[in-house]
Write an enzyme that holds these catalytic residues in place. Structure first.
Site, short mmCIF file in Angstrom:
data_model
loop_
_atom_site.label_atom_id
_atom_site.label_comp_id
_atom_site.label_asym_id
_atom_site.label_seq_id
_atom_site.Cartn_x
_atom_site.Cartn_y
_atom_site.Cartn_z
N SER A 31 -51.57 89.77 -9.39
CA SER A 31 -50.77 89.72 -10.61
C SER A 31 -49.29 89.97 -10.31
O SER A 31 -48.93 90.86 -9.54
CB SER A 31 -51.27 90.81 -11.57
OG SER A 31 -50.43 90.88 -12.69
N GLY A 82 -40.38 95.88 -13.26
CA GLY A 82 -40.50 96.61 -14.51
C GLY A 82 -41.31 95.84 -15.53
O GLY A 82 -41.13 96.00 -16.74
N LEU A 83 -42.19 95.00 -15.02
CA LEU A 83 -43.15 94.31 -15.87
C LEU A 83 -42.51 93.47 -16.97
O LEU A 83 -43.01 93.40 -18.10
CB LEU A 83 -44.13 95.32 -16.46
CG LEU A 83 -45.10 95.86 -15.40
CD1 LEU A 83 -45.78 97.12 -15.88
CD2 LEU A 83 -46.14 94.80 -15.06
N ASN A 109 -53.79 90.40 -16.49
CA ASN A 109 -53.39 91.75 -16.13
C ASN A 109 -52.76 92.39 -17.36
O ASN A 109 -51.83 91.84 -17.95
CB ASN A 109 -52.40 91.66 -14.96
CG ASN A 109 -52.00 93.01 -14.40
OD1 ASN A 109 -51.03 93.61 -14.87
ND2 ASN A 109 -52.72 93.47 -13.40
N ASN A 137 -54.07 97.37 -15.66
CA ASN A 137 -53.05 97.90 -14.77
C ASN A 137 -52.72 99.33 -15.21
O ASN A 137 -51.90 99.55 -16.09
CB ASN A 137 -51.82 96.99 -14.84
CG ASN A 137 -50.76 97.39 -13.85
OD1 ASN A 137 -50.84 98.44 -13.22
ND2 ASN A 137 -49.77 96.54 -13.70
N CYS A 140 -48.85 100.81 -12.52
CA CYS A 140 -47.57 100.18 -12.21
C CYS A 140 -46.53 101.23 -11.91
O CYS A 140 -46.21 102.07 -12.74
CB CYS A 140 -47.12 99.31 -13.37
SG CYS A 140 -47.43 100.06 -14.95
N ILE A 201 -55.11 97.14 -3.55
CA ILE A 201 -54.29 98.19 -4.13
C ILE A 201 -53.09 97.59 -4.85
O ILE A 201 -52.66 96.48 -4.55
CB ILE A 201 -53.79 99.16 -3.03
CG1 ILE A 201 -52.96 98.44 -1.99
CG2 ILE A 201 -54.92 99.90 -2.41
CD1 ILE A 201 -52.31 99.34 -0.93
N ASN A 202 -52.57 98.37 -5.79
CA ASN A 202 -51.26 98.07 -6.33
C ASN A 202 -50.24 98.50 -5.27
O ASN A 202 -50.62 98.89 -4.18
CB ASN A 202 -51.06 98.82 -7.65
CG ASN A 202 -50.14 98.04 -8.59
OD1 ASN A 202 -49.11 97.53 -8.16
ND2 ASN A 202 -50.51 97.95 -9.85
N GLY A 254 -50.93 92.85 1.38
CA GLY A 254 -50.46 92.28 2.64
C GLY A 254 -51.25 91.14 3.19
O GLY A 254 -51.11 90.79 4.36
C1 LIG Z 1 -42.85 90.96 -7.46
C2 LIG Z 1 -44.15 91.63 -7.74
C3 LIG Z 1 -44.58 91.81 -9.06
C4 LIG Z 1 -45.77 92.45 -9.33
N1 LIG Z 1 -46.19 92.58 -10.63
C5 LIG Z 1 -47.41 93.14 -10.90
C6 LIG Z 1 -47.93 93.18 -12.22
O1 LIG Z 1 -47.34 92.69 -13.16
N2 LIG Z 1 -49.14 93.80 -12.43
C7 LIG Z 1 -49.85 94.34 -11.38
O2 LIG Z 1 -50.93 94.88 -11.61
N3 LIG Z 1 -49.41 94.26 -10.12
C8 LIG Z 1 -48.20 93.69 -9.85
N4 LIG Z 1 -47.77 93.60 -8.55
C9 LIG Z 1 -48.60 94.14 -7.46
C10 LIG Z 1 -49.43 93.02 -6.82
O3 LIG Z 1 -50.30 92.45 -7.77
C11 LIG Z 1 -50.25 93.56 -5.63
O4 LIG Z 1 -51.11 94.58 -6.11
C12 LIG Z 1 -49.38 94.16 -4.55
O5 LIG Z 1 -48.20 93.41 -4.41
C13 LIG Z 1 -50.08 94.24 -3.19
O6 LIG Z 1 -50.44 92.98 -2.71
P1 LIG Z 1 -49.52 92.13 -1.69
O7 LIG Z 1 -49.14 93.06 -0.56
O8 LIG Z 1 -50.37 90.99 -1.25
O9 LIG Z 1 -48.34 91.68 -2.44
C14 LIG Z 1 -46.57 92.95 -8.26
C15 LIG Z 1 -46.13 92.76 -6.94
C16 LIG Z 1 -44.94 92.12 -6.67
C17 LIG Z 1 -44.54 91.94 -5.23
#
Ligand SMILES: Cc1cc2nc3c(=O)[nH]c(=O)nc-3n(C[C@H](O)[C@H](O)[C@H](O)COP(=O)(O)O)c2cc1C
Ligand SMILES: Cc1cc2nc3c(=O)[nH]c(=O)nc-3n(C[C@H](O)[C@H](O)[C@H](O)COP(=O)(O)OP(=O)(O)OC[C@H]3O[C@@H](n4cnc5c(N)ncnc54)[C@H](O)[C@@H]3O)c2cc1C
Ligand SMILES: Cc1cc2nc3c(=O)[nH]c(=O)nc-3n(C[C@H](O)[C@H](O)[C@H](O)COP(=O)(O)OP(=O)(O)OC[C@H]3O[C@@H](n4cnc5c(N)ncnc54)[C@H](O)[C@@H]3O)c2cc1C
Ligand SMILES: Cc1cc2nc3c(=O)[nH]c(=O)nc-3n(C[C@H](O)[C@H](O)[C@H](O)COP(=O)(O)O)c2cc1C
Ligand code: FES
Ligand code: FES
Lengths: 312, 281, 312, 281
Positions: A31, A82-83, A109, A137, A140, A201-202, A254
């Protein structure tokens, strides 16, 4: 009893079931890294995905944080979006009709600043055609008030899940924060409160400073760390949670390529999500689907489910 | 605006034809990329993978500096400022570089044959404006185009010769008065506009440092030009419109109680914006 | 009152005081990444360091974990050394005589499996010449029993600190674990229990899997993540802790060069430690000392203390 | 053993003189490094920084393949196996590479002029053994040295010609019998030793895959050779003895209730060990 149908020895079963959501393969997107799909549809057919997970959506539109919102870090990045989102109405009226064109389950989400807000979004989405699951979520890290507080305790997490569970029969996936001492206890609380699946994970809370201006690099001061840098932590948490709860997990953190994804599946994730990897390679998710299939062939396996949690 | 060709953007493996240093710390690269060359309009950019490993992780955005539609090639002009550009300038002819593009919306060249066009380039902002000049000449004729190019000193002026080669009127300004007009390129623009009683057939295009573009915007609004477009270079994570990291406050047309602005994504809604809509900070 | 002595306008005061330990500059090394100094002495004069922090030392020798103990990760590494060390006697009789040759304070990192063990090591070291401070490791993530459990709660941390405080007048530096929900509350507990200073962060718990063998890459399954990958997290935690306690902090986590070090100082660390950076560049610590001085000159500052916590 | 020259190890900026592919996927690099060339003994290694960015983060250890003390140069022979070696092979002549070394303890060449020396090289284990051959020839005369070099097939044999050029007796073994002795190089060693009634003046040196060295150790212990040394390649984080990551279980001489082994660091206490002291697992 009948005769067993001959099966193609090379056909590999990529399907998985995430708490009732049937995915044709174990790959979704994280997300907030895929928008609502529209921009990504230029790169590939969204129907190829196991599921489409859209940006965090709140009851009312949120403006999000000031600029700068992102900063690159070693093998990772911080974000403090900041969503920002256009709110539930826009999701239902503008985004969902677009997403319904594709043959892939949609996971929304959900973010909120109060239990009531979570509950109301859930209630409204329950009947929206094309929405298959809600990813709650509770974690955040970039929003001052609201959701972070819920996600850092088992009780807070359970409260949100219960509020949502009361309002919907959709699949509930609780998204866990890594910024905690004991993620397994929070996972357990979410499951006990009715979560059908978990995602993790977030992002990890971090910051960066410009030594020359002596200011924080993000307007919001802190942001969430994502990308390859956090993969070892994410993988450990998936492993810990997989050993302590019985629901399916969506692993992320990652993932850049198929072998990264396989690591998460071996650690106990039934599905995986590609996040920051989409920024580096907009085709990452589809290449990972193919790569998982290749991997299974090479390892002489006939289904993804055969390797879930099989690390030793 | 928007002036986006549809469905062209994708990931391409582009072969580096050659690259060299055009002035100290400034490099020009030429790459193959028929789809990009064919589909792109001036003001668009590409997002270049500089490392094969995970650090630096993110792609780096660079404006299209020139395209050769027939040969199927495009060029980038970039300044060595950090780790990503340091890696990029080490690639050698024949290397394959992953490029996402063409991205964003280009400049709107207008639809009136009577309009005159002034291109204001500051420092490395010259990069996209070379392609723009090409396009303006092609569409409206070079005689309708003037380029004002500024830099700290004579050595720091970018692309001056290239602009001249187009056959467009080119004037230079240097902060240290070492060449051409002595002063900021914005003062040169001011002087140009002050000469005119009516600027309503003037279209201004600018790219350069943030402060410079802001000043261009101020001058343009003072003179009520037909259009003043600037190309922003906000920091980007995805470059393709999905992260909402590169946002800019843009005035909203007319709404009730909402704030008078909204966040627009520079990568997907820009990078070119009408200057008058930007909320400068 | 007298006349103020003329001071060299270009001389920069690099000294800092960490809970009574006078450091000639704000740079030490992270425990476990510098051995007991002997191997590093081939690269530079150890007297150049602000302080020498040695490997975790326990009452009796520990064998540590099986091989493999390390694995590289994106911009980082996991280690599961398991605190192999030759024990207290060897430290006192073999390592300290070597270290006393150098003009730099020595900080001994102390580990134990029980309160009594921590207390006994502290009691014994109290009178050992050349030992200036004890860094209480309540946060080692690679040892099954013992110290991790202490470091994850304010109460556990306070217990260890009190046990050590009772036995020694040496400077006590409590080393905090990042694997917690609220590091500031643990920091506060350590300070309330008598810790003179704090160091942070220890490693983040992570893991890595080899997809082809389907086995964990570390014999110990999990290990501690260090290096540039974790810098954003470390920096955020230093900032959080600096705002909530009044004792000096030693900041660490991914410091590779002087500007990284400056980020930590701006975030609120009075000193910094170089860890994994020593592996990549054995001269890192001394280059960082010079680099901090250069930075201060460029920024027209006359002392390190002027920039501690000055981020805005 | 130990055979470490003191106080030589340091960080050096070495200039790449040239590198080329010697057989598919195997590269030979030559670098300047007068201090390393002068101070090193056979069996030592260097720790090479492959990336200027933080990924891959750690240095990569490579054995000294050859040194030229007069010219102040040294060579590495390396196999492209992953990301680090992929970056390394992209460097071009003139590039500066940061090298820590010389590291570890070298081979003990013995002190008896009567001894005969057999060098057993498996695959890329040939890298340090070339330097070793040089040293043995220098010290004891080439006629005292035999090299057994093994590989999967003729193409996979490394350095066979180089060994011959030393003027040492060189025998090859290929697993697929495509060249030389048909079988494992360890079987060839076994055949050599079986021919002798007394192996006590034999010194064996080996480097290669773990399983091969283990088998060499077994054969040597069966024949009670004077010395059997193997060079281990455990995974390293620091390479300089401070992290205790690269440990190997080594038999302890004689202790009461302690375990019969202790952990030794391959980087600082090895990489060369007497085979009989190793606890193979
Ligand atoms: C730019 C950006 C925006 C994100 N926005 C959300 C979000 O709206 N809701 C949420 O649950 N996670 C959000 N995430 C977290 C990602 O969904 C994910 O959990 C996190 O980035 C780890 O995965 P990754 O390392 O593959 O990016 C965001 C991540 C990034 C980089
Ligand atoms: C749409 C767009 C078009 C651009 N076109 C060009 C061009 O044609 N030629 C050119 O030389 N540069 C252009 N830039 C800027 C270019 O992207 C950055 O200079 C480049 O990303 C720096 O990478 P680096 O790794 O070398 O520097 P880094 O090590 O990342 O940073 C060095 C410095 O550059 C700044 N910087 C880093 N990333 C960006 C970014 N995305 N935008 C602006 N500043 C940044 C940093 O704040 C820092 O001060 C453009 C930027 C955008 C957004
Ligand atoms: C003392 C010593 C001397 C060595 N000498 C040579 C030599 O002369 N020539 C040569 O080709 N290789 C040598 N090696 C092995 C060499 O260090 C590795 O091949 C190299 O580090 C791989 O780097 P990479 O990034 O390309 O591979 P990675 O992407 O890191 O890994 C690819 C494969 O190599 C293995 N590998 C990674 N690091 C090491 C390591 N430190 N030791 C052993 N295997 C590893 C991995 O497990 C994996 O299977 C030596 C190793 C040691 C410890
Ligand atoms: C190989 C290794 C061994 C370590 N051993 C110890 C130890 O004995 N005691 C301790 O408190 N921390 C130990 N640490 C943690 C470091 O001191 C430091 O807190 C951590 O690595 C973060 O800093 P860095 O990213 O600069 O390495 C060790 C770290 C590494 C990489
Ligand atoms: S950079 Fe991601 S939306 Fe513009
Ligand atoms: S690699 Fe660190 S001790 Fe050997």
């Amino acid at each position: 009893m009948g005769i067993e149908p001959f099966s193609d020895p090379k056909s590999i079963d990529l399907t998985v079931d995430i708490g009732g959501i049937k995915m044709k393969n174990p790959v979704t997107v994280a997300s907030g890294t895929f928008g609502f799909g529209r921009e990504m549809a230029d790169f590939f057919d969204l129907s190829l995905l196991g599921a489409i997970t859209v940006k965090g959506t709140s009851l009312e539109p949120w403006l999000g944080n000031e600029y700068p919102r992102t900063v690159e870090t070693p093998s990772g990045m911080l974000n403090a979006i900041g969503l920002q989102n256009d709110g539930l109405e826009s999701l239902i009226n503008e985004k969902m009709p677009f997403l319904r064109q594709y043959d892939a389950p949609v996971i929304v989400n959900v973010v909120g600043q109060s239990l009531e807000e979570y509950a109301e979004v859930a209630a409204r989405l329950d009947s929206v055609e094309g929405v298959d699951g809600l990813e709650i979520n509770v974690s955040c890290p970039n929003v001052k008030k609201g959701c972070l507080a819920f996600g850092t305790t088992p009780e807070g997490t359970a409260e949100v899940v219960r509020a949502v569970r009361d309002k919907t029969d959709l699949t509930i996936i609780t998204k866990l924060s890594p910024n905690v001492t004991d993620i397994a206890s929070i996972a357990q609380a979410a499951v006990d409160a009715g979560s059908d699946a978990l995602s993790l994970i977030n992002t990890l809370m971090g910051t960066a400073i410009d030594p020359w201006t002596q200011k924080f690099r993000l307007a919001n001061i802190t942001g969430g760390l994502s990308g390859p840098a956090i993969k070892p932590i994410a993988l450990r948490m998936v492993y810990e949670v997989a050993r302590s709860v019985d629901v399916p997990l969506i692993g992320m953190g990652g993932i850049m390529n198929a072998l990264d994804a396989v690591e998460f599946i071996l650690a106990g994730a039934t599905a995986v999500a590609v996040g920051t990897g989409n920024f580096v390679n907009p085709m990452a998710a589809v290449e990972i689907i193919d790569g998982i299939e290749d991997y299974l062939k090479k390892m002489d396996k006939s289904s993804v489910m055969e390797i879930v949690g099989k690390v030793s | 605006m928007p002036n986006t060709p549809c469905g062209m953007k994708s990931i391409y493996d582009c072969k580096l034809i050659e690259q060299h240093e055009v002035s100290p710390g400034v490099w020009l690269s030429k790459l193959t990329g028929p789809e990009i060359a064919r589909g792109a309009v001036a003001g668009q950019f590409v997002n270049v993978q500089v490392a094969k490993t995970t650090d630096p992780l993110l792609r780096r955005p660079f404006s299209l500096h020139a395209v050769d539609r027939e040969k199927g090639t495009f060029s980038l002009l970039y300044v060595l400022v950090g780790r990503g550009t340091a890696l990029l300038h080490r690639y050698v002819s024949g290397d394959i570089i992953s490029v996402v593009g063409p991205l964003g919306n280009g400049f709107d060249l207008g639809d009136s044959p009577d309009a005159e066009h002034i291109v204001v380039a500051g420092g490395c902002g010259a990069a996209p404006l070379h392609f723009l000049c090409d396009s303006l000449c092609e569409k409206w004729g070079c005689e309708k185009v003037t380029v004002l190019v500024g830099g700290k000193s004579k050595d720091a002026l970018l692309c001056e010769d290239e602009f001249r080669e187009h056959g467009v009127l080119t004037e230079a300004a240097t902060d240290d008065a070492s060449y051409g007009y002595g002063g900021f390129v914005t003062q040169l623009l001011q002087a140009h506009l002050d000469k005119r009683s009516d600027a309503s057939n003037l279209r201004i295009y600018s790219c350069g440092p943030h402060g410079m573009m802001r000043e261009v915007a101020r001058i343009c609004s003072e003179h009520e030009v037909q259009s003043c477009q600037v190309s922003l270079e906000n920091k980007m994570a995805c470059g393709i419109g999905v992260c909402t990291g590169c946002i800019q406050k843009i005035k909203k047309q007319s709404q009730g109680c909402d704030p008078a602005w909204e966040y627009k994504r520079v990568c997907a809604d820009g990078p070119v914006f009408e200057a008058e809509n930007i909320i400068w900070e």
